[in-house]
Design a protein around this motif. Structure first.
Motif, PDB file in Angstrom:
ATOM      1  N   CYS A 206       0.506 -23.257 -55.060  1.00  0.00           N
ATOM      2  CA  CYS A 206       0.635 -22.901 -56.635  1.00  0.00           C
ATOM      3  C   CYS A 206       0.585 -23.743 -57.805  1.00  0.00           C
ATOM      4  O   CYS A 206       1.137 -25.214 -57.256  1.00  0.00           O
ATOM      5  CB  CYS A 206       2.034 -22.520 -57.415  1.00  0.00           C
ATOM      6  SG  CYS A 206       2.746 -22.574 -59.007  1.00  0.00           S
TER       7      CYS A 206
ATOM      8  N   HIS B 223       1.588 -25.320 -60.361  1.00  0.00           N
ATOM      9  CA  HIS B 223       3.113 -25.580 -60.611  1.00  0.00           C
ATOM     10  C   HIS B 223       3.860 -26.836 -60.283  1.00  0.00           C
ATOM     11  O   HIS B 223       3.246 -27.444 -60.676  1.00  0.00           O
ATOM     12  CB  HIS B 223       4.147 -24.150 -61.545  1.00  0.00           C
ATOM     13  CG  HIS B 223       4.729 -25.584 -62.520  1.00  0.00           C
ATOM     14  ND1 HIS B 223       6.219 -24.916 -61.361  1.00  0.00           N
ATOM     15  CD2 HIS B 223       4.960 -26.242 -62.916  1.00  0.00           C
ATOM     16  CE1 HIS B 223       6.814 -25.890 -62.262  1.00  0.00           C
ATOM     17  NE2 HIS B 223       6.264 -25.902 -62.968  1.00  0.00           N
ATOM     18  N   ASP B 224       3.348 -25.989 -58.710  1.00  0.00           N
ATOM     19  CA  ASP B 224       3.992 -27.595 -58.017  1.00  0.00           C
ATOM     20  C   ASP B 224       3.700 -27.659 -56.546  1.00  0.00           C
ATOM     21  O   ASP B 224       4.718 -28.001 -56.162  1.00  0.00           O
ATOM     22  CB  ASP B 224       5.609 -27.668 -58.277  1.00  0.00           C
ATOM     23  CG  ASP B 224       6.921 -27.976 -58.209  1.00  0.00           C
ATOM     24  OD1 ASP B 224       6.422 -29.656 -58.275  1.00  0.00           O
ATOM     25  OD2 ASP B 224       7.832 -27.559 -57.714  1.00  0.00           O
TER      26      ASP B 224
ATOM     27  N   VAL C  68       3.996 -25.224 -54.529  1.00  0.00           N
ATOM     28  CA  VAL C  68       4.603 -24.574 -53.069  1.00  0.00           C
ATOM     29  C   VAL C  68       3.726 -23.258 -52.865  1.00  0.00           C
ATOM     30  O   VAL C  68       3.024 -23.002 -53.129  1.00  0.00           O
ATOM     31  CB  VAL C  68       5.636 -24.152 -53.650  1.00  0.00           C
ATOM     32  CG1 VAL C  68       6.908 -25.039 -53.672  1.00  0.00           C
ATOM     33  CG2 VAL C  68       5.924 -23.109 -54.490  1.00  0.00           C
TER      34      VAL C  68
ATOM     35  N   CYS D 170       4.369 -16.119 -57.738  1.00  0.00           N
ATOM     36  CA  CYS D 170       4.648 -17.172 -57.241  1.00  0.00           C
ATOM     37  C   CYS D 170       6.641 -17.146 -57.351  1.00  0.00           C
ATOM     38  O   CYS D 170       6.571 -17.043 -57.808  1.00  0.00           O
ATOM     39  CB  CYS D 170       4.233 -19.001 -58.026  1.00  0.00           C
ATOM     40  SG  CYS D 170       5.248 -20.034 -56.987  1.00  0.00           S
TER      41      CYS D 170
ATOM     42  N   ARG E 246       8.361 -19.443 -56.655  1.00  0.00           N
ATOM     43  CA  ARG E 246       9.626 -19.946 -57.239  1.00  0.00           C
ATOM     44  C   ARG E 246      10.224 -20.185 -58.442  1.00  0.00           C
ATOM     45  O   ARG E 246      11.151 -20.160 -58.454  1.00  0.00           O
ATOM     46  CB  ARG E 246       9.058 -21.711 -57.022  1.00  0.00           C
ATOM     47  CG  ARG E 246      10.140 -22.267 -56.956  1.00  0.00           C
ATOM     48  CD  ARG E 246       9.614 -24.470 -56.953  1.00  0.00           C
ATOM     49  NE  ARG E 246      10.807 -24.113 -55.419  1.00  0.00           N
ATOM     50  CZ  ARG E 246      10.054 -24.858 -54.404  1.00  0.00           C
ATOM     51  NH1 ARG E 246       9.463 -26.382 -54.838  1.00  0.00           N
ATOM     52  NH2 ARG E 246      10.536 -25.240 -53.107  1.00  0.00           N
ATOM     53  N   HIS E 247       9.290 -19.687 -59.404  1.00  0.00           N
ATOM     54  CA  HIS E 247       9.460 -20.210 -60.474  1.00  0.00           C
ATOM     55  C   HIS E 247       8.414 -19.010 -61.589  1.00  0.00           C
ATOM     56  O   HIS E 247       9.142 -18.792 -62.596  1.00  0.00           O
ATOM     57  CB  HIS E 247       8.855 -21.151 -61.389  1.00  0.00           C
ATOM     58  CG  HIS E 247       9.534 -22.377 -60.893  1.00  0.00           C
ATOM     59  ND1 HIS E 247       8.687 -23.477 -60.719  1.00  0.00           N
ATOM     60  CD2 HIS E 247      10.717 -23.068 -60.733  1.00  0.00           C
ATOM     61  CE1 HIS E 247       9.341 -24.496 -59.839  1.00  0.00           C
ATOM     62  NE2 HIS E 247      10.563 -23.952 -60.247  1.00  0.00           N
ATOM     63  N   GLY E 248       8.108 -18.025 -60.270  1.00  0.00           N
ATOM     64  CA  GLY E 248       7.716 -16.465 -61.635  1.00  0.00           C
ATOM     65  C   GLY E 248       6.244 -16.628 -61.810  1.00  0.00           C
ATOM     66  O   GLY E 248       6.239 -15.534 -62.664  1.00  0.00           O
ATOM     67  N   ALA E 249       5.781 -17.819 -61.749  1.00  0.00           N
ATOM     68  CA  ALA E 249       4.701 -17.567 -62.318  1.00  0.00           C
ATOM     69  C   ALA E 249       3.403 -16.641 -61.668  1.00  0.00           C
ATOM     70  O   ALA E 249       3.262 -16.107 -60.712  1.00  0.00           O
ATOM     71  CB  ALA E 249       3.430 -19.224 -62.284  1.00  0.00           C
TER      72      ALA E 249
ATOM     73  N   PRO F 185       4.997 -21.365 -65.836  1.00  0.00           N
ATOM     74  CA  PRO F 185       5.127 -23.074 -66.214  1.00  0.00           C
ATOM     75  C   PRO F 185       3.921 -22.904 -65.932  1.00  0.00           C
ATOM     76  O   PRO F 185       3.738 -24.244 -66.170  1.00  0.00           O
ATOM     77  CB  PRO F 185       5.939 -22.999 -65.261  1.00  0.00           C
ATOM     78  CG  PRO F 185       5.853 -22.190 -64.225  1.00  0.00           C
ATOM     79  CD  PRO F 185       6.250 -21.040 -64.401  1.00  0.00           C
TER      80      PRO F 185
END
Ligand code: FES
Length: 107
Positions: A16, A18-19, A21, A40, A42-45, A58
């Motif tokens: 991702c 964003h981060d 992962v 994603c 983790r945070h739903g992107a 994000p």
């Protein structure tokens, strides 16, 4: 690697923007429930499948890192990626498993 509805193939590094992962972290799923987008865990992107562009979340406006693919004699091949197998000395009798296994070096 994803086969699209029009039978084209697209490939992205499973990270991702964003981060960093894995997109399928957590549930193991790569897609939204309607399977219209990549997501994603983790945070739903949410990402467009055809372009890898993040359209919500994000990292909105950033892209998944594409991987070049080519279809050769009906086989989908990764282009320009170094495989773990490339680093091993060739031994035709070493691997008796006929299933395909590919591992891409992490960055
Ligand atoms: S790590 Fe993927 S949206 Fe945050």
């Amino acid at each position: 690697m994803i086969r699209t509805h029009d039978n084209a193939y697209v490939g992205y590094v499973n990270a991702c923007p964003h981060d960093g992962v894995w997109l399928n972290i957590g549930s193991g799923d790569f897609f939204t429930q309607d399977r219209a987008f990549l997501k994603c865990g983790r945070h739903g992107a949410t990402f467009e499948i055809d372009s890898g562009l993040c359209i919500d979340g994000p990292c909105n406006g950033k892209n998944l890192q594409p991987i070049a693919l080519a279809v050769v004699d009906g086989e989908v091949c990764l282009c320009g990626e170094r495989l773990v197998e490339d680093d091993r000395p060739f031994d035709a009798f070493d691997d008796h498993d006929e299933t395909m296994d590919i591992m891409i070096h992490p960055d």
